[in-house]
Design a protein around this motif. Structure first.
Motif, short mmCIF file in Angstrom:
data_model
loop_
_atom_site.label_atom_id
_atom_site.label_comp_id
_atom_site.label_asym_id
_atom_site.label_seq_id
_atom_site.Cartn_x
_atom_site.Cartn_y
_atom_site.Cartn_z
N PRO A 12 0.80 -1.22 0.00
CA PRO A 12 0.00 0.00 0.00
C PRO A 12 0.84 1.28 0.00
CG PRO A 12 -0.29 -1.26 2.04
CD PRO A 12 0.50 -2.11 1.11
N THR A 34 -10.07 0.62 -2.15
CA THR A 34 -10.80 0.32 -0.91
C THR A 34 -10.31 1.23 0.24
OG1 THR A 34 -9.33 -1.59 -0.68
CG2 THR A 34 -11.58 -2.03 -1.35
N GLY A 35 -9.03 1.55 0.24
CA GLY A 35 -8.49 2.47 1.27
C GLY A 35 -9.19 3.83 1.19
N LEU A 38 -12.76 3.67 2.36
CA LEU A 38 -12.81 3.62 3.83
C LEU A 38 -12.52 4.99 4.44
CD1 LEU A 38 -11.01 0.20 4.34
CD2 LEU A 38 -13.34 0.74 5.06
N ARG A 39 -11.53 5.69 3.89
CA ARG A 39 -11.20 7.01 4.44
C ARG A 39 -12.39 7.96 4.30
NH1 ARG A 39 -6.15 5.24 3.22
NH2 ARG A 39 -6.20 5.74 1.01
N MET A 56 -8.23 0.85 11.17
CA MET A 56 -7.23 1.39 10.23
C MET A 56 -6.05 1.99 10.97
SD MET A 56 -9.93 2.98 7.54
CE MET A 56 -8.79 3.65 6.32
N ALA A 60 -4.61 -2.81 11.00
CA ALA A 60 -5.21 -4.13 10.76
C ALA A 60 -6.14 -4.06 9.55
CB ALA A 60 -5.98 -4.56 11.99
N LEU A 61 -6.75 -5.19 9.20
CA LEU A 61 -7.67 -5.22 8.07
C LEU A 61 -9.12 -5.12 8.55
CD1 LEU A 61 -6.22 -7.96 5.67
CD2 LEU A 61 -5.93 -5.49 5.55
N VAL A 62 -9.91 -4.39 7.80
CA VAL A 62 -11.34 -4.23 8.07
C VAL A 62 -12.03 -5.56 7.68
CG1 VAL A 62 -13.33 -2.98 7.11
CG2 VAL A 62 -11.22 -1.74 7.70
N ILE A 67 -15.97 -4.70 3.52
CA ILE A 67 -15.23 -4.28 2.34
C ILE A 67 -15.98 -4.69 1.08
CG2 ILE A 67 -13.17 -4.85 0.97
CD1 ILE A 67 -12.44 -2.97 3.03
N GLY A 87 -5.93 -2.08 -3.65
CA GLY A 87 -6.12 -2.41 -2.23
C GLY A 87 -7.06 -3.58 -1.99
N PHE A 88 -7.50 -4.23 -3.04
CA PHE A 88 -8.39 -5.38 -2.93
C PHE A 88 -8.08 -6.33 -4.07
CE2 PHE A 88 -12.14 -7.86 -3.79
CZ PHE A 88 -12.65 -8.15 -2.55
N ARG A 90 -6.98 -8.33 -0.47
CA ARG A 90 -5.89 -8.10 0.46
C ARG A 90 -5.60 -9.34 1.31
NH1 ARG A 90 -5.20 -2.30 0.83
NH2 ARG A 90 -4.18 -1.73 2.75
N GLN A 94 -10.56 -12.80 0.38
CA GLN A 94 -11.01 -11.78 -0.58
C GLN A 94 -10.67 -12.19 -2.01
OE1 GLN A 94 -9.57 -7.88 0.54
NE2 GLN A 94 -10.58 -7.94 2.53
N ARG A 146 1.31 -2.64 9.79
CA ARG A 146 0.83 -2.76 8.41
C ARG A 146 1.75 -3.66 7.59
NH1 ARG A 146 -0.29 2.78 5.78
NH2 ARG A 146 -1.81 1.72 4.50
P1 AMP Z 1 -4.70 1.62 1.85
O1 AMP Z 1 -5.03 3.03 1.53
O2 AMP Z 1 -4.99 0.67 0.72
O3 AMP Z 1 -3.31 1.47 2.39
O4 AMP Z 1 -5.68 1.16 3.03
C1 AMP Z 1 -5.68 1.80 4.30
C2 AMP Z 1 -6.28 0.87 5.35
O5 AMP Z 1 -7.64 0.53 4.98
C3 AMP Z 1 -5.60 -0.48 5.51
O6 AMP Z 1 -4.49 -0.42 6.37
C4 AMP Z 1 -6.74 -1.35 6.07
O7 AMP Z 1 -6.94 -1.07 7.44
C5 AMP Z 1 -7.95 -0.83 5.32
N1 AMP Z 1 -8.19 -1.58 4.06
C6 AMP Z 1 -8.00 -1.13 2.77
N2 AMP Z 1 -8.34 -2.08 1.88
C7 AMP Z 1 -8.74 -3.16 2.59
C8 AMP Z 1 -9.19 -4.47 2.25
N3 AMP Z 1 -9.28 -4.87 0.97
N4 AMP Z 1 -9.52 -5.31 3.26
C9 AMP Z 1 -9.45 -4.93 4.56
N5 AMP Z 1 -9.02 -3.73 4.95
C10 AMP Z 1 -8.66 -2.83 4.00
#
Ligand code: AMP
Length: 192
Positions: A12, A34-35, A38-39, A56, A60-62, A67, A87-88, A90, A94, A146
């Motif tokens: 990531p 996906t990140g 989530l943000r 986050m 850890a992972l959601v 997702i 990001g998917f 992960r 999945q 991470r």
């Molecule tokens: P990223 O921007 O892709 O680094 O994602 C930031 C954070 O969002 C990660 O550290 C996870 O906590 C969560 N996240 C993003 N994508 C996923 C995914 N596919 N499955 C689970 N958690 C995710």
């Protein structure tokens, strides 16, 4: 036009954002990160938003169900033919969901791309980004977690897609983004 999916199998923090942008500009892909989703969701400070932020920030992972439902909602909303998934998947669970999703979407071509960057370089970049962007999930403890999460959950996903006939690996160490992009473009053009 054929429906195509590019899969960003990159750590990531490896500079995939820049390469995704190049891909979108050059080939008209639409990106789903996906990140990012989530943000955005975390900005709503309800119970779910707070829980997501906690996960986050811990690196850890959601949970997968969450997702997947966010992802499906976004896919339906965008209704795009050519998608970059960032990001998917992960983790291995999945990966299974992803294969089903591709069938449902009628995707005819999958291109998994892996940008390889050495761990020391990843840590350096992550810490640097923490300073520049002030992201709350970019402190040193979270970064360590991470990286652990990446090794445990995401490395098997990379190993899985490394067997795919369209798999592309590019070297992202000590190279400016433009050089990485040229290498990636060359490998992509061989496939087209
Ligand atoms: P990223 O921007 O892709 O680094 O994602 C930031 C954070 O969002 C990660 O550290 C996870 O906590 C969560 N996240 C993003 N994508 C996923 C995914 N596919 N499955 C689970 N958690 C995710």
């Amino acid at each position: 036009m054929a429906k195509q999916v590019v899969l960003m199998l990159w750590a990531p923090w490896s500079g995939k954002g820049t390469q995704s942008q190049y891909l979108m500009d050059a080939y008209g892909y639409i990106q789903i990160s996906t990140g990012e989703l989530l943000r955005e969701r975390v900005k709503t400070p309800d119970e779910l938003g707070k829980k997501l932020a906690e996960i986050m920030n811990a690196g850890a992972l959601v949970p997968d169900e969450l997702i997947v439902s966010m992802l499906e909602e976004q896919i339906n909303k965008l209704n795009a033919d050519n998608i970059i998934f960032d990001g998917f998947p992960r983790n291995e669970a999945q990966t299974v969901v992803f294969d089903t999703l591709l069938q449902k979407l009628g995707i005819t071509k999958l291109i998994p791309i892996y940008l390889h960057v050495k761990e020391e370089e990843l840590i350096r970049r992550l810490l640097n980004r923490a300073v520049l962007e002030g992201r709350s999930d970019d402190n040193e403890a979270t970064i360590t977690k991470r990286i652990q999460t990446f090794h445990t959950n995401t490395q098997p996903v990379i190993d899985h897609y490394a067997q795919h006939p369209n798999f592309i690996q590019v070297d992202g160490d000590d190279q400016p983004a433009e050089v990485v992009w040229e290498e990636l473009k060359k490998k992509l053009n061989w496939q087209k």
